[in-house]
Design an enzyme around this catalytic site. Structure first.
Site, mmCIF file in Angstrom:
data_model
loop_
_atom_site.group_PDB
_atom_site.id
_atom_site.type_symbol
_atom_site.label_atom_id
_atom_site.label_comp_id
_atom_site.label_asym_id
_atom_site.label_seq_id
_atom_site.Cartn_x
_atom_site.Cartn_y
_atom_site.Cartn_z
ATOM 1 N N SER A 146 -39.257 7.799 -29.977
ATOM 2 C CA SER A 146 -38.761 8.256 -28.677
ATOM 3 C C SER A 146 -37.372 7.679 -28.448
ATOM 4 O O SER A 146 -37.038 6.610 -28.981
ATOM 5 C CB SER A 146 -39.692 7.792 -27.551
ATOM 6 O OG SER A 146 -39.129 8.054 -26.279
ATOM 7 N N TYR A 159 -43.981 1.015 -23.143
ATOM 8 C CA TYR A 159 -43.901 2.202 -24.002
ATOM 9 C C TYR A 159 -42.679 2.108 -24.906
ATOM 10 O O TYR A 159 -42.769 2.321 -26.124
ATOM 11 C CB TYR A 159 -43.826 3.452 -23.135
ATOM 12 C CG TYR A 159 -43.609 4.739 -23.890
ATOM 13 C CD1 TYR A 159 -44.672 5.389 -24.503
ATOM 14 C CD2 TYR A 159 -42.343 5.315 -23.967
ATOM 15 C CE1 TYR A 159 -44.478 6.577 -25.188
ATOM 16 C CE2 TYR A 159 -42.136 6.504 -24.647
ATOM 17 C CZ TYR A 159 -43.203 7.129 -25.258
ATOM 18 O OH TYR A 159 -43.009 8.312 -25.938
ATOM 19 N N ILE A 192 -39.052 16.525 -23.839
ATOM 20 C CA ILE A 192 -39.685 17.706 -24.421
ATOM 21 C C ILE A 192 -40.658 18.303 -23.405
ATOM 22 O O ILE A 192 -41.419 17.583 -22.756
ATOM 23 C CB ILE A 192 -40.444 17.353 -25.720
ATOM 24 C CG1 ILE A 192 -39.514 16.646 -26.720
ATOM 25 C CG2 ILE A 192 -41.048 18.606 -26.343
ATOM 26 C CD1 ILE A 192 -38.365 17.481 -27.235
ATOM 27 N N ALA A 193 -40.635 19.615 -23.279
ATOM 28 C CA ALA A 193 -41.476 20.311 -22.297
ATOM 29 C C ALA A 193 -42.929 20.325 -22.756
ATOM 30 O O ALA A 193 -43.331 21.135 -23.587
ATOM 31 C CB ALA A 193 -40.973 21.739 -22.099
ATOM 32 N N THR A 194 -43.719 19.407 -22.224
ATOM 33 C CA THR A 194 -45.143 19.317 -22.539
ATOM 34 C C THR A 194 -45.940 19.191 -21.246
ATOM 35 O O THR A 194 -45.374 19.011 -20.166
ATOM 36 C CB THR A 194 -45.436 18.085 -23.416
ATOM 37 O OG1 THR A 194 -45.133 16.897 -22.660
ATOM 38 C CG2 THR A 194 -44.604 18.107 -24.694
ATOM 39 N N SER A 195 -47.258 19.245 -21.369
ATOM 40 C CA SER A 195 -48.111 19.093 -20.186
ATOM 41 C C SER A 195 -47.949 17.709 -19.571
ATOM 42 O O SER A 195 -48.071 17.544 -18.353
ATOM 43 C CB SER A 195 -49.578 19.336 -20.553
ATOM 44 O OG SER A 195 -50.001 18.444 -21.576
ATOM 45 N N LEU A 196 -47.645 16.700 -20.406
ATOM 46 C CA LEU A 196 -47.419 15.350 -19.888
ATOM 47 C C LEU A 196 -46.201 15.321 -18.978
ATOM 48 O O LEU A 196 -46.221 14.707 -17.902
ATOM 49 C CB LEU A 196 -47.233 14.362 -21.037
ATOM 50 C CG LEU A 196 -46.891 12.919 -20.634
ATOM 51 C CD1 LEU A 196 -48.012 12.316 -19.793
ATOM 52 C CD2 LEU A 196 -46.633 12.069 -21.873
#
EC number: 1.1.1.236
Length: 260
Positions: A146, A159, A192-196
């Protein structure tokens, strides 16, 4: 075996493949000819994904695994080794979690959970996979890192620490395992376009922080999982045979911005 720009005949394990970045990586590798095994903590999600993948003709298998458990990681690798007859070409350490808090507010349980899934599991699975990667005679390990491993991102101290540790592990394993014909690289996503991400932006402060990161990107947008998955696939191609020990950022130019 695969040509320079495909993965035909290759075997792969992708952790956390039922959603987001992991889902995109499974699809990308499978579409390029690889036989893929993945895992998730959610059986229903896995079943739904397997139905989708098999309808596309992809060779994918999956099982439930809690990667915070050392014994379940061992069981997963035993299953994968048996499934692929003792040879593994690709290991993608993708699974990870984030808990958004100020550093002073993390509990011992928060810290232990993030460390166990993000770093300890990635390290342990890599070590467990080593003999099977070596047996394939062309092994690849890809860590999903990341930008938070290199930048100070609000509410991501622990993180970010796991990702920084992961980056250093990437470099060290690249040197140690080169003699075994195993290449080791990392891919560092930006936003990044994710559900998270969709869940995260429900919080106004987190949404503001996310928008600040996007504003720093040269491309001024979020990335898509498939854009990151393409880099993972490239690193596993025979064409990338001289690339090892690298952390490559797929971040729309975020890391190139010094803050102006």
């Amino acid at each position: 075996m695969a040509g320079r720009w495909n993965l035909e005949g290759c075997t792969a394990l992708v952790t956390g493949g039922s959603r987001g970045i992991g889902y995109g990586i499974v699809e990308e590798l499978a579409s390029l000819g690889a036989s893929v095994y993945t895992c998730s903590r959610n059986q229903k999600e896995l079943n739904d994904c397997l139905t989708q993948w098999r309808s596309k003709g992809f060779k994918v298998e999956a099982s439930v695994c809690d990667l915070s458990s050392r014994s379940e990681r061992q069981e997963l690798m035993n299953t994968v080794a048996n499934h692929f007859h003792g040879k593994l070409n690709i290991l993608v350490n993708n699974a990870g979690i984030v808990i958004y808090k100020e550093a002073k507010d993390y509990t011992v349980e928060d810290y232990s959970l993030i460390m166990s899934i993000n770093f300890e599991a990635a390290y342990h699975l890599s070590v467990l996979a080593h003999p099977f990667l070596k047996a394939s005679e062309r092994g690849n390990v890809v860590f999903i890192s990341s930008v938070s491993g290199a930048l100070a991102v609000p509410y991501e101290a622990v993180y970010g620490a796991t990702k920084g540790a992961m980056d250093q592990l990437t470099r060290c394993l690249a040197f140690e395992w080169a003699k075994d014909n195993i290449r080791v690289n990392g891919v560092g996503p930006g936003v990044i376009a994710t559900s998270l991400v969709e869940m995260t932006i429900q919080d106004p402060e987190q949404k503001e922080n996310l928008n600040k990161l996007i504003d720093r990107c040269a491309l001024r947008r979020m990335g898509e999982p498939k854009e990151l998955a393409a880099m993972v696939a490239f690193l596993c191609f025979p064409a990338a045979s001289y690339v090892t020990g690298q952390i490559i950022y797929v971040d729309g130019g975020l890391m190139a911005n010094c803050g102006f």
